[in-house]
Design a protein around this motif. Structure first.
Motif, PDB file in Angstrom:
ATOM      1  N   PHE A  16       0.824  -1.204   0.000  1.00 34.72           N
ATOM      2  CA  PHE A  16       0.000   0.000   0.000  1.00 34.72           C
ATOM      3  C   PHE A  16       0.865   1.264   0.000  1.00 34.72           C
ATOM      4  O   PHE A  16       0.497   2.288  -0.589  1.00 34.72           O
ATOM      5  CB  PHE A  16      -0.902  -0.007   1.228  1.00 34.72           C
ATOM      6  CG  PHE A  16      -2.055   0.947   1.152  1.00 34.72           C
ATOM      7  CD1 PHE A  16      -3.201   0.613   0.450  1.00 34.72           C
ATOM      8  CD2 PHE A  16      -2.010   2.172   1.796  1.00 34.72           C
ATOM      9  CE1 PHE A  16      -4.286   1.486   0.385  1.00 34.72           C
ATOM     10  CE2 PHE A  16      -3.077   3.059   1.733  1.00 34.72           C
ATOM     11  CZ  PHE A  16      -4.220   2.710   1.021  1.00 34.72           C
ATOM     12  N   ASN A  17       2.027   1.196   0.657  1.00 36.72           N
ATOM     13  CA  ASN A  17       2.916   2.354   0.776  1.00 36.72           C
ATOM     14  C   ASN A  17       4.102   2.315  -0.191  1.00 36.72           C
ATOM     15  O   ASN A  17       5.020   3.136  -0.061  1.00 36.72           O
ATOM     16  CB  ASN A  17       3.444   2.452   2.214  1.00 36.72           C
ATOM     17  CG  ASN A  17       2.385   2.940   3.186  1.00 36.72           C
ATOM     18  OD1 ASN A  17       1.592   3.826   2.865  1.00 36.72           O
ATOM     19  ND2 ASN A  17       2.360   2.359   4.379  1.00 36.72           N
ATOM     20  N   LEU A  30      -6.355   3.338   8.067  1.00 32.74           N
ATOM     21  CA  LEU A  30      -6.708   4.730   8.369  1.00 32.74           C
ATOM     22  C   LEU A  30      -6.619   5.626   7.145  1.00 32.74           C
ATOM     23  O   LEU A  30      -6.897   6.830   7.243  1.00 32.74           O
ATOM     24  CB  LEU A  30      -5.776   5.287   9.462  1.00 32.74           C
ATOM     25  CG  LEU A  30      -5.738   4.527  10.783  1.00 32.74           C
ATOM     26  CD1 LEU A  30      -4.844   5.259  11.777  1.00 32.74           C
ATOM     27  CD2 LEU A  30      -7.131   4.319  11.352  1.00 32.74           C
ATOM     28  N   TYR A  31      -6.260   5.070   6.007  1.00 34.86           N
ATOM     29  CA  TYR A  31      -6.102   5.887   4.798  1.00 34.86           C
ATOM     30  C   TYR A  31      -7.449   6.430   4.340  1.00 34.86           C
ATOM     31  O   TYR A  31      -8.469   5.734   4.380  1.00 34.86           O
ATOM     32  CB  TYR A  31      -5.485   5.042   3.684  1.00 34.86           C
ATOM     33  CG  TYR A  31      -5.279   5.791   2.395  1.00 34.86           C
ATOM     34  CD1 TYR A  31      -4.195   6.655   2.247  1.00 34.86           C
ATOM     35  CD2 TYR A  31      -6.158   5.638   1.322  1.00 34.86           C
ATOM     36  CE1 TYR A  31      -3.991   7.346   1.058  1.00 34.86           C
ATOM     37  CE2 TYR A  31      -5.966   6.318   0.134  1.00 34.86           C
ATOM     38  CZ  TYR A  31      -4.880   7.171   0.007  1.00 34.86           C
ATOM     39  OH  TYR A  31      -4.691   7.855  -1.167  1.00 34.86           O
ATOM     40  N   ASP A  38     -14.059   8.068   6.207  1.00 32.76           N
ATOM     41  CA  ASP A  38     -14.080   7.134   5.076  1.00 32.76           C
ATOM     42  C   ASP A  38     -12.819   6.283   5.096  1.00 32.76           C
ATOM     43  O   ASP A  38     -11.968   6.339   4.208  1.00 32.76           O
ATOM     44  CB  ASP A  38     -14.191   7.892   3.754  1.00 32.76           C
ATOM     45  CG  ASP A  38     -15.627   8.267   3.427  1.00 32.76           C
ATOM     46  OD1 ASP A  38     -16.541   7.665   4.013  1.00 32.76           O
ATOM     47  OD2 ASP A  38     -15.836   9.161   2.589  1.00 32.76           O
ATOM     48  N   THR A  39     -12.677   5.509   6.178  1.00 32.90           N
ATOM     49  CA  THR A  39     -11.546   4.600   6.325  1.00 32.90           C
ATOM     50  C   THR A  39     -12.068   3.180   6.491  1.00 32.90           C
ATOM     51  O   THR A  39     -13.208   2.960   6.917  1.00 32.90           O
ATOM     52  CB  THR A  39     -10.696   4.958   7.552  1.00 32.90           C
ATOM     53  OG1 THR A  39     -11.474   4.739   8.736  1.00 32.90           O
ATOM     54  CG2 THR A  39     -10.215   6.414   7.495  1.00 32.90           C
ATOM     55  N   LEU A  40     -11.210   2.220   6.184  1.00 31.99           N
ATOM     56  CA  LEU A  40     -11.594   0.827   6.361  1.00 31.99           C
ATOM     57  C   LEU A  40     -11.947   0.539   7.817  1.00 31.99           C
ATOM     58  O   LEU A  40     -12.917  -0.169   8.103  1.00 31.99           O
ATOM     59  CB  LEU A  40     -10.454  -0.091   5.910  1.00 31.99           C
ATOM     60  CG  LEU A  40     -10.116  -0.075   4.425  1.00 31.99           C
ATOM     61  CD1 LEU A  40      -8.820  -0.821   4.176  1.00 31.99           C
ATOM     62  CD2 LEU A  40     -11.247  -0.690   3.599  1.00 31.99           C
ATOM     63  N   GLU A 245      -5.129   1.831  -5.383  1.00 30.92           N
ATOM     64  CA  GLU A 245      -6.185   1.695  -6.383  1.00 30.92           C
ATOM     65  C   GLU A 245      -7.355   0.896  -5.836  1.00 30.92           C
ATOM     66  O   GLU A 245      -8.512   1.150  -6.194  1.00 30.92           O
ATOM     67  CB  GLU A 245      -5.639   1.045  -7.654  1.00 30.92           C
ATOM     68  CG  GLU A 245      -4.743   1.955  -8.481  1.00 30.92           C
ATOM     69  CD  GLU A 245      -5.443   3.248  -8.881  1.00 30.92           C
ATOM     70  OE1 GLU A 245      -6.603   3.169  -9.337  1.00 30.92           O
ATOM     71  OE2 GLU A 245      -4.844   4.323  -8.714  1.00 30.92           O
ATOM     72  N   ASP A 246      -7.080  -0.071  -4.967  1.00 29.04           N
ATOM     73  CA  ASP A 246      -8.153  -0.828  -4.323  1.00 29.04           C
ATOM     74  C   ASP A 246      -9.013   0.098  -3.463  1.00 29.04           C
ATOM     75  O   ASP A 246     -10.240  -0.032  -3.417  1.00 29.04           O
ATOM     76  CB  ASP A 246      -7.586  -1.947  -3.452  1.00 29.04           C
ATOM     77  CG  ASP A 246      -6.888  -3.023  -4.257  1.00 29.04           C
ATOM     78  OD1 ASP A 246      -7.285  -3.254  -5.402  1.00 29.04           O
ATOM     79  OD2 ASP A 246      -5.945  -3.641  -3.717  1.00 29.04           O
ATOM     80  N   TYR A 247      -8.352   1.020  -2.758  1.00 24.97           N
ATOM     81  CA  TYR A 247      -9.116   1.962  -1.937  1.00 24.97           C
ATOM     82  C   TYR A 247     -10.046   2.808  -2.800  1.00 24.97           C
ATOM     83  O   TYR A 247     -11.192   3.074  -2.409  1.00 24.97           O
ATOM     84  CB  TYR A 247      -8.186   2.881  -1.135  1.00 24.97           C
ATOM     85  CG  TYR A 247      -8.958   3.920  -0.348  1.00 24.97           C
ATOM     86  CD1 TYR A 247      -9.466   3.635   0.910  1.00 24.97           C
ATOM     87  CD2 TYR A 247      -9.234   5.174  -0.899  1.00 24.97           C
ATOM     88  CE1 TYR A 247     -10.214   4.572   1.617  1.00 24.97           C
ATOM     89  CE2 TYR A 247      -9.976   6.121  -0.203  1.00 24.97           C
ATOM     90  CZ  TYR A 247     -10.462   5.814   1.048  1.00 24.97           C
ATOM     91  OH  TYR A 247     -11.215   6.742   1.731  1.00 24.97           O
TER      92      TYR A 247
END
Length: 259
Positions: A16-17, A30-31, A38-40, A245-247
């Motif tokens: 992710f990073n 927390l992204y 709007d976080t997971l 991109e998944d987010y």
């Protein structure tokens, strides 16, 4: 009888990073790209409102996790949340996070009806998760994505009718050294109803499987309970948030739900 949920979010979010400047790296759960809610993690906690207690196991950027829970989770949910710190988030695999979460849960297992475990980088539709919560058995889940060796956790049924898992933590090719009658892409969400079997599986993990993934605990649990005490349920809308991109895909779904 109390009902417990465990969410693990300790990992360093390397994919992710990737290619992100150090100061811009984040804890994946927390992204956000906009609203701080709007976080997971926030969305999953909302869906687990049924639980009497929610254990969140963190590690990487743990202070950010604590600040987020303290400042953005409403009082209604915050009083249910217990944060657990995994000090081996860098050198041990996902199993140790689950072990710590269950150790906290099972300090006093009397009066626990069930424990739901969900990995913290997932987005799951509420109706599917509600079906898992409502089931009166232990639950395994699957999703409808293609099974690809570099990302899928494989769930299959062996020749004795027992559920087994296969996963390559290096994201390489998978091998199943057993005849099987069915194969699924695991939904990485589980519910446990036998606390004695769960405690035995957790105790065995720390003594014999400490460096393995959370599947080691889950497999040991399944080995200890009758086949008929397990249900397998589908997760109809499911995304494993591995990259940014998944987010974006997940965020579009949230926007559609709110429209």
């Amino acid at each position: 009888m109390s009902r417990i949920a465990v969410i693990t979010v300790a990992g360093i979010s390397s994919r992710f990073n990737r290619n992100i400047d150090e100061e811009d790296k984040v804890l994946k759960c927390l992204y956000t790209e906009g609203d701080a809610k709007d976080t997971l993690l926030y969305r999953m906690i909302q869906k687990l409102s049924y639980a009497d207690q929610i254990i969140v196991v963190g590690g990487y950027k743990f202070d950010d996790l604590r600040r987020y829970v303290d400042s953005l989770i409403t009082d209604e949910f915050r009083q249910k949340i217990t944060l657990v710190y995994n000090d081996h988030y860098e050198d041990l695999s996902s199993g140790y996070s689950l072990y710590l979460g269950l150790e906290k849960v099972l300090e006093d297992s009397k009066g626990i009806e069930d424990v739901l475990f969900v990995e913290g980088d997932l987005e799951i539709d509420k109706d599917s998760l509600d079906a898992v919560i409502a089931a009166n058995t232990s639950v395994l889940t699957y999703n409808y994505e293609p099974i690809k060796a570099d990302k899928a956790v494989v769930l299959y049924v062996d020749e004795e009718g027992r559920y087994r898992y296969a996963f390559n933590s290096s994201h390489g090719l998978l091998t199943i050294n057993s005849p099987f009658s069915a194969i699924y892409n695991s939904g990485q969400t589980w519910k446990f109803t036998d606390m004695n079997a769960l405690k035995a599986a957790n105790d065995l993990f720390v003594s014999e499987h400490r460096e393995e993934t959370n599947l080691a605990i889950i497999q040991e649990y399944l080995n200890r309970i009758p086949i008929d005490d397990v249900s397998i349920l589908p997760l109809r809308s499911w995304t494993n948030c591995n990259i940014r991109e998944d987010y974006k895909i997940i965020k579009e779904r949230w926007n559609d739900e709110n429209a």
